[in-house]
Motif scaffolding. Structure first.
Motif, PDB file in Angstrom:
ATOM      1  N   GLU A 143       0.819  -1.210   0.000  1.00  0.00           N
ATOM      2  CA  GLU A 143       0.000   0.000   0.000  1.00  0.00           C
ATOM      3  C   GLU A 143       0.858   1.267   0.000  1.00  0.00           C
ATOM      4  O   GLU A 143       0.523   2.243  -0.663  1.00  0.00           O
ATOM      5  CB  GLU A 143      -0.959  -0.009   1.195  1.00  0.00           C
ATOM      6  CG  GLU A 143      -2.036  -1.055   1.060  1.00  0.00           C
ATOM      7  CD  GLU A 143      -2.967  -1.136   2.254  1.00  0.00           C
ATOM      8  OE1 GLU A 143      -4.065  -1.675   2.086  1.00  0.00           O
ATOM      9  OE2 GLU A 143      -2.600  -0.657   3.359  1.00  0.00           O
ATOM     10  N   GLY A 144       1.961   1.244   0.746  1.00  0.00           N
ATOM     11  CA  GLY A 144       2.851   2.399   0.794  1.00  0.00           C
ATOM     12  C   GLY A 144       3.501   2.710  -0.545  1.00  0.00           C
ATOM     13  O   GLY A 144       3.863   3.851  -0.816  1.00  0.00           O
ATOM     14  N   LEU A 145       3.632   1.707  -1.363  1.00  0.00           N
ATOM     15  CA  LEU A 145       4.183   1.892  -2.705  1.00  0.00           C
ATOM     16  C   LEU A 145       3.095   2.244  -3.716  1.00  0.00           C
ATOM     17  O   LEU A 145       3.387   2.482  -4.881  1.00  0.00           O
ATOM     18  CB  LEU A 145       4.916   0.629  -3.162  1.00  0.00           C
ATOM     19  CG  LEU A 145       6.220   0.343  -2.427  1.00  0.00           C
ATOM     20  CD1 LEU A 145       6.699  -1.077  -2.713  1.00  0.00           C
ATOM     21  CD2 LEU A 145       7.281   1.368  -2.814  1.00  0.00           C
ATOM     22  N   GLY A 146       1.851   2.263  -3.258  1.00  0.00           N
ATOM     23  CA  GLY A 146       0.746   2.581  -4.157  1.00  0.00           C
ATOM     24  C   GLY A 146       0.400   1.447  -5.103  1.00  0.00           C
ATOM     25  O   GLY A 146      -0.186   1.671  -6.164  1.00  0.00           O
ATOM     26  N   LEU A 147       0.751   0.229  -4.722  1.00  0.00           N
ATOM     27  CA  LEU A 147       0.517  -0.920  -5.593  1.00  0.00           C
ATOM     28  C   LEU A 147      -0.758  -1.655  -5.198  1.00  0.00           C
ATOM     29  O   LEU A 147      -1.056  -1.802  -4.013  1.00  0.00           O
ATOM     30  CB  LEU A 147       1.691  -1.896  -5.522  1.00  0.00           C
ATOM     31  CG  LEU A 147       3.068  -1.321  -5.868  1.00  0.00           C
ATOM     32  CD1 LEU A 147       4.140  -2.387  -5.716  1.00  0.00           C
ATOM     33  CD2 LEU A 147       3.076  -0.731  -7.256  1.00  0.00           C
ATOM     34  N   SER A 148      -1.478  -2.101  -6.190  1.00  0.00           N
ATOM     35  CA  SER A 148      -2.666  -2.908  -5.946  1.00  0.00           C
ATOM     36  C   SER A 148      -2.255  -4.376  -5.844  1.00  0.00           C
ATOM     37  O   SER A 148      -1.128  -4.758  -6.185  1.00  0.00           O
ATOM     38  CB  SER A 148      -3.661  -2.736  -7.105  1.00  0.00           C
ATOM     39  OG  SER A 148      -3.129  -3.317  -8.286  1.00  0.00           O
ATOM     40  N   GLU A 149      -3.185  -5.188  -5.400  1.00  0.00           N
ATOM     41  CA  GLU A 149      -2.930  -6.627  -5.380  1.00  0.00           C
ATOM     42  C   GLU A 149      -2.672  -7.132  -6.795  1.00  0.00           C
ATOM     43  O   GLU A 149      -1.850  -8.016  -7.014  1.00  0.00           O
ATOM     44  CB  GLU A 149      -4.103  -7.359  -4.728  1.00  0.00           C
ATOM     45  CG  GLU A 149      -4.194  -7.066  -3.244  1.00  0.00           C
ATOM     46  CD  GLU A 149      -5.557  -7.342  -2.654  1.00  0.00           C
ATOM     47  OE1 GLU A 149      -6.541  -7.437  -3.406  1.00  0.00           O
ATOM     48  OE2 GLU A 149      -5.627  -7.433  -1.410  1.00  0.00           O
ATOM     49  N   ARG A 150      -3.356  -6.534  -7.756  1.00  0.00           N
ATOM     50  CA  ARG A 150      -3.160  -6.929  -9.158  1.00  0.00           C
ATOM     51  C   ARG A 150      -1.743  -6.586  -9.626  1.00  0.00           C
ATOM     52  O   ARG A 150      -1.118  -7.368 -10.346  1.00  0.00           O
ATOM     53  CB  ARG A 150      -4.184  -6.235 -10.044  1.00  0.00           C
ATOM     54  CG  ARG A 150      -4.080  -6.660 -11.480  1.00  0.00           C
ATOM     55  CD  ARG A 150      -5.193  -6.083 -12.302  1.00  0.00           C
ATOM     56  NE  ARG A 150      -5.151  -6.668 -13.625  1.00  0.00           N
ATOM     57  CZ  ARG A 150      -5.524  -6.040 -14.705  1.00  0.00           C
ATOM     58  NH1 ARG A 150      -6.030  -4.828 -14.632  1.00  0.00           N
ATOM     59  NH2 ARG A 150      -5.439  -6.621 -15.872  1.00  0.00           N
ATOM     60  N   ASP A 151      -1.237  -5.424  -9.214  1.00  0.00           N
ATOM     61  CA  ASP A 151       0.132  -5.055  -9.573  1.00  0.00           C
ATOM     62  C   ASP A 151       1.128  -6.088  -9.057  1.00  0.00           C
ATOM     63  O   ASP A 151       2.031  -6.520  -9.778  1.00  0.00           O
ATOM     64  CB  ASP A 151       0.501  -3.686  -8.989  1.00  0.00           C
ATOM     65  CG  ASP A 151      -0.294  -2.542  -9.567  1.00  0.00           C
ATOM     66  OD1 ASP A 151      -0.669  -2.601 -10.756  1.00  0.00           O
ATOM     67  OD2 ASP A 151      -0.541  -1.574  -8.812  1.00  0.00           O
ATOM     68  N   VAL A 152       0.953  -6.469  -7.803  1.00  0.00           N
ATOM     69  CA  VAL A 152       1.856  -7.448  -7.199  1.00  0.00           C
ATOM     70  C   VAL A 152       1.689  -8.804  -7.888  1.00  0.00           C
ATOM     71  O   VAL A 152       2.663  -9.523  -8.098  1.00  0.00           O
ATOM     72  CB  VAL A 152       1.632  -7.547  -5.676  1.00  0.00           C
ATOM     73  CG1 VAL A 152       2.487  -8.647  -5.063  1.00  0.00           C
ATOM     74  CG2 VAL A 152       1.934  -6.206  -5.019  1.00  0.00           C
ATOM     75  N   SER A 153       0.482  -9.110  -8.269  1.00  0.00           N
ATOM     76  CA  SER A 153       0.227 -10.351  -8.988  1.00  0.00           C
ATOM     77  C   SER A 153       1.003 -10.384 -10.306  1.00  0.00           C
ATOM     78  O   SER A 153       1.629 -11.383 -10.647  1.00  0.00           O
ATOM     79  CB  SER A 153      -1.272 -10.504  -9.254  1.00  0.00           C
ATOM     80  OG  SER A 153      -1.516 -11.621 -10.070  1.00  0.00           O
ATOM     81  N   MET A 154       0.975  -9.283 -11.038  1.00  0.00           N
ATOM     82  CA  MET A 154       1.712  -9.219 -12.302  1.00  0.00           C
ATOM     83  C   MET A 154       3.216  -9.303 -12.069  1.00  0.00           C
ATOM     84  O   MET A 154       3.945  -9.913 -12.835  1.00  0.00           O
ATOM     85  CB  MET A 154       1.373  -7.940 -13.063  1.00  0.00           C
ATOM     86  CG  MET A 154      -0.023  -7.925 -13.625  1.00  0.00           C
ATOM     87  SD  MET A 154      -0.376  -6.519 -14.716  1.00  0.00           S
ATOM     88  CE  MET A 154      -0.008  -5.122 -13.681  1.00  0.00           C
ATOM     89  N   LEU A 155       3.682  -8.716 -10.990  1.00  0.00           N
ATOM     90  CA  LEU A 155       5.102  -8.711 -10.674  1.00  0.00           C
ATOM     91  C   LEU A 155       5.595 -10.096 -10.264  1.00  0.00           C
ATOM     92  O   LEU A 155       6.650 -10.543 -10.695  1.00  0.00           O
ATOM     93  CB  LEU A 155       5.379  -7.711  -9.549  1.00  0.00           C
ATOM     94  CG  LEU A 155       6.804  -7.636  -9.031  1.00  0.00           C
ATOM     95  CD1 LEU A 155       7.734  -7.078 -10.101  1.00  0.00           C
ATOM     96  CD2 LEU A 155       6.856  -6.774  -7.772  1.00  0.00           C
TER      97      LEU A 155
END
Length: 126
Positions: free
Chosen positions: A11-23
């Protein structure tokens, strides 16, 4: 890394769960399970977020030093990922798919740090 630490980083990086999923190539449901403590956060995935956090913090320290040396501070906030992609800064080694969100988090952190230092700051859209 605890589930709460992982979620706070994301959350502090402004990332969604979907962003992390893609990463990470993990499913969003799996990321939710990590954050809820239903499954352990894998070391590699937690490490990826820590690497991105360290890079954002490194950039923050550099930007803060430069900004504090100026009389007038104006930060540039990109309106969209497309605008960022066209003219934004090189955010390597942060993956390009996350660069816009991380840059946005960086601008927010920089703004708050400058305000805490008693500086007037203007943010403009580009």
């Amino acid at each position: 890394m605890t589930p709460a630490e992982f979620k706070a980083l994301r959350e502090g990086l402004g990332l969604s769960e979907r962003d992390v999923s893609m990463l990470t190539m993990a499913k969003e449901a799996q990321i939710k399970a990590w954050e809820q403590g239903l499954e352990d956060v894998p070391e590699a995935e937690g490490g990826l977020l820590m690497d991105i956090e360290r890079e954002v913090e490194r950039r923050l320290a550099e930007a803060l030093k430069r900004a504090l040396a100026r009389d007038v501070v104006t930060l540039k906030r990109f309106k969209s990922p497309l605008d960022f992609k066209k003219t934004g800064p090189d955010m390597r080694p942060i993956p390009s798919m996350l660069a816009y969100r991380c840059h946005s988090a960086l601008i927010g952190r920089l703004y708050r740090a400058l305000r805490r230092a008693g500086r007037d700051v203007t943010i403009i859209y580009s």
